[in-house]
Write an enzyme that holds these catalytic residues in place. Structure first.
Site, PDB file in Angstrom:
ATOM      1  N   ASN A 145      -5.544  24.935   1.399  1.00 36.28           N
ATOM      2  CA  ASN A 145      -6.582  23.913   1.207  1.00 36.28           C
ATOM      3  C   ASN A 145      -7.973  24.522   1.340  1.00 36.28           C
ATOM      4  OD1 ASN A 145      -5.718  24.080   3.934  1.00 36.28           O
ATOM      5  ND2 ASN A 145      -6.624  22.106   4.432  1.00 36.28           N
ATOM      6  N   GLU A 190     -11.770  23.230   1.729  1.00 34.22           N
ATOM      7  CA  GLU A 190     -12.594  22.048   1.978  1.00 34.22           C
ATOM      8  C   GLU A 190     -14.047  22.290   1.600  1.00 34.22           C
ATOM      9  OE1 GLU A 190     -11.770  20.754   6.017  1.00 34.22           O
ATOM     10  OE2 GLU A 190      -9.749  20.092   5.424  1.00 34.22           O
ATOM     11  N   ASN A 191     -14.820  21.212   1.619  1.00 32.04           N
ATOM     12  CA  ASN A 191     -16.211  21.285   1.210  1.00 32.04           C
ATOM     13  C   ASN A 191     -17.028  20.288   2.029  1.00 32.04           C
ATOM     14  OD1 ASN A 191     -18.626  20.579  -0.699  1.00 32.04           O
ATOM     15  ND2 ASN A 191     -17.719  22.450  -1.504  1.00 32.04           N
ATOM     16  N   ALA A 192     -18.294  20.624   2.279  1.00 31.63           N
ATOM     17  CA  ALA A 192     -19.180  19.725   3.019  1.00 31.63           C
ATOM     18  C   ALA A 192     -19.273  18.377   2.313  1.00 31.63           C
ATOM     19  CB  ALA A 192     -20.555  20.354   3.159  1.00 31.63           C
ATOM     20  N   TYR A 229     -17.028  16.168   1.097  1.00 32.80           N
ATOM     21  CA  TYR A 229     -15.576  16.085   1.318  1.00 32.80           C
ATOM     22  C   TYR A 229     -14.704  15.978   0.068  1.00 32.80           C
ATOM     23  CZ  TYR A 229     -16.561  15.428   6.349  1.00 32.80           C
ATOM     24  OH  TYR A 229     -16.974  15.581   7.642  1.00 32.80           O
ATOM     25  N   GLU A 252      -1.518  22.519  -2.314  1.00 35.57           N
ATOM     26  CA  GLU A 252      -0.539  22.448  -3.408  1.00 35.57           C
ATOM     27  C   GLU A 252      -1.235  22.546  -4.765  1.00 35.57           C
ATOM     28  OE1 GLU A 252      -0.917  20.522  -0.811  1.00 35.57           O
ATOM     29  OE2 GLU A 252       0.915  19.520  -0.187  1.00 35.57           O
ATOM     30  N   CYS A 299      -1.215  15.247  -4.982  1.00 38.09           N
ATOM     31  CA  CYS A 299      -0.479  16.501  -5.225  1.00 38.09           C
ATOM     32  C   CYS A 299       0.887  16.207  -5.840  1.00 38.09           C
ATOM     33  CB  CYS A 299      -0.334  17.298  -3.934  1.00 38.09           C
ATOM     34  SG  CYS A 299      -1.903  18.028  -3.426  1.00 38.09           S
TER      35      CYS A 299
HETATM   36  N1  THU Z   1      -4.061  18.600   2.550  1.00 40.48           N
HETATM   37  C1  THU Z   1      -3.390  19.472   1.757  1.00 40.48           C
HETATM   38  O1  THU Z   1      -3.804  20.621   1.556  1.00 40.48           O
HETATM   39  N2  THU Z   1      -2.247  19.045   1.177  1.00 40.48           N
HETATM   40  C2  THU Z   1      -1.730  17.793   1.306  1.00 40.48           C
HETATM   41  O2  THU Z   1      -0.757  17.456   0.636  1.00 40.48           O
HETATM   42  C3  THU Z   1      -2.315  16.859   2.272  1.00 40.48           C
HETATM   43  C4  THU Z   1      -3.626  17.250   2.823  1.00 40.48           C
HETATM   44  C5  THU Z   1      -5.329  19.035   3.138  1.00 40.48           C
HETATM   45  C6  THU Z   1      -6.540  18.356   2.579  1.00 40.48           C
HETATM   46  C7  THU Z   1      -7.532  18.518   3.704  1.00 40.48           C
HETATM   47  O3  THU Z   1      -8.167  19.778   3.571  1.00 40.48           O
HETATM   48  C8  THU Z   1      -6.684  18.550   4.960  1.00 40.48           C
HETATM   49  O4  THU Z   1      -5.347  18.785   4.513  1.00 40.48           O
HETATM   50  C9  THU Z   1      -6.712  17.254   5.759  1.00 40.48           C
HETATM   51  O5  THU Z   1      -6.399  16.162   4.958  1.00 40.48           O
END
Ligand code: THU
Length: 168
Positions: A63, A65-67, A69, A76, A116
Site C-alpha cells: 500500500n 498512502e498519500n497526504a 488520503y 493488491e 481491490c
Molecule cells: N489496504 C490495502 O492495502 N489493501 C486492502 O485490501 C485494504 C486496505 C490499505 C489501504 C490503506 O493504506 C491501509 O490499508 C488502511 O486502510
C-alpha cells in the site's frame, strides 16, 4: 412470497503455512516481505501482496498512502496494475495478501477491500482462468479461495455493461 437466493462460497481453511504447496509458500513469504516497503505513515497498517504468475515469476505490491488520503492505493491494486503494465498477458496463478501493524510482525486476519476485489475480478475475467487467493485466517490458519469469484458474488463486470439479464 419472495424467493430466497442462497449463494455459496468455498474457502479451504489450512491449519498453518505447513500445508501450503511450495509455490504457494513462495508467494506467501513474498507477500509478507512486501509489507516492509509499504508506505503507510497515516494508517500504520502495512499490506503486502504477491502475485505468482504462471511462468513462476513473482510480482509484488504494497500500500502506498498519500497526504491527500484518497490518492493512495492498496497493496493488491499496486501489484495488479504494476504487473499488468509490464506483463499483461502472463496469467496470474495466485495472489497472496499479508497485513500487519507497523513495528509488529503479527500478521492480521484481513480480507481485501471491495475496490481491490473488483480489480481482481477484472483481471481474472481478462485472463479467462481463475486466480487463487491466499489470506491470513484465524490464528495460524490460512484461507485459500480457488477463485476471486468467491470473494465477490453478484459481481459487476463487462457482461453487466452489455446488459445481460435485461428485462424488456
Ligand atoms: N489496504 C490495502 O492495502 N489493501 C486492502 O485490501 C485494504 C486496505 C490499505 C489501504 C490503506 O493504506 C491501509 O490499508 C488502511 O486502510
Amino acid at each position: 412470497m419472495a424467493r430466497e437466493l442462497k449463494i455459496k462460497i468455498k474457502i479451504d481453511v489450512l491449519e498453518s503455512e505447513k500445508e501450503l504447496t511450495e509455490r504457494e509458500k513462495l508467494a506467501w513469504n513474498k507477500a509478507k516481505e512486501a509489507t516492509e516497503n509499504a508506505y503507510a505513515p497515516y494508517s500504520n497498517f502495512l499490506v503486502g501482496a504477491a502475485l505468482l504468475l504462471e511462468d513462476g515469476t513473482i510480482h509484488i505490491g504494497n500500500n502506498q498512502e498519500n497526504a491527500a488520503y484518497p490518492s493512495g492505493l492498496c497493496a493488491e491494486r499496486t501489484a495488479l496494475f504494476g504487473k499488468s503494465a509490464v506483463s499483461p498477458f502472463m496469467p496470474i496463478e495466485l495472489i497472496a495478501i499479508a497485513s500487519r501493524k507497523a513495528f509488529t510482525y503479527k500478521y492480521l486476519q484481513a480480507a481485501p477491500c471491495g475496490g481491490c476485489r473488483q480489480v481482481m475480478t477484472e483481471y481474472e475475467d481478462r485472463q479467462g482462468s481463475p486466480i487463487q487467493v491466499l489470506l491470513q485466517g484465524e490464528g495460524t490458519e490460512i484461507y485459500r479461495l480457488s477463485s476471486v469469484k468467491d470473494l465477490l458474488p453478484l459481481v459487476f463486470n463487462k457482461e453487466s455493461l452489455l446488459g445481460a439479464g435485461a428485462k424488456e
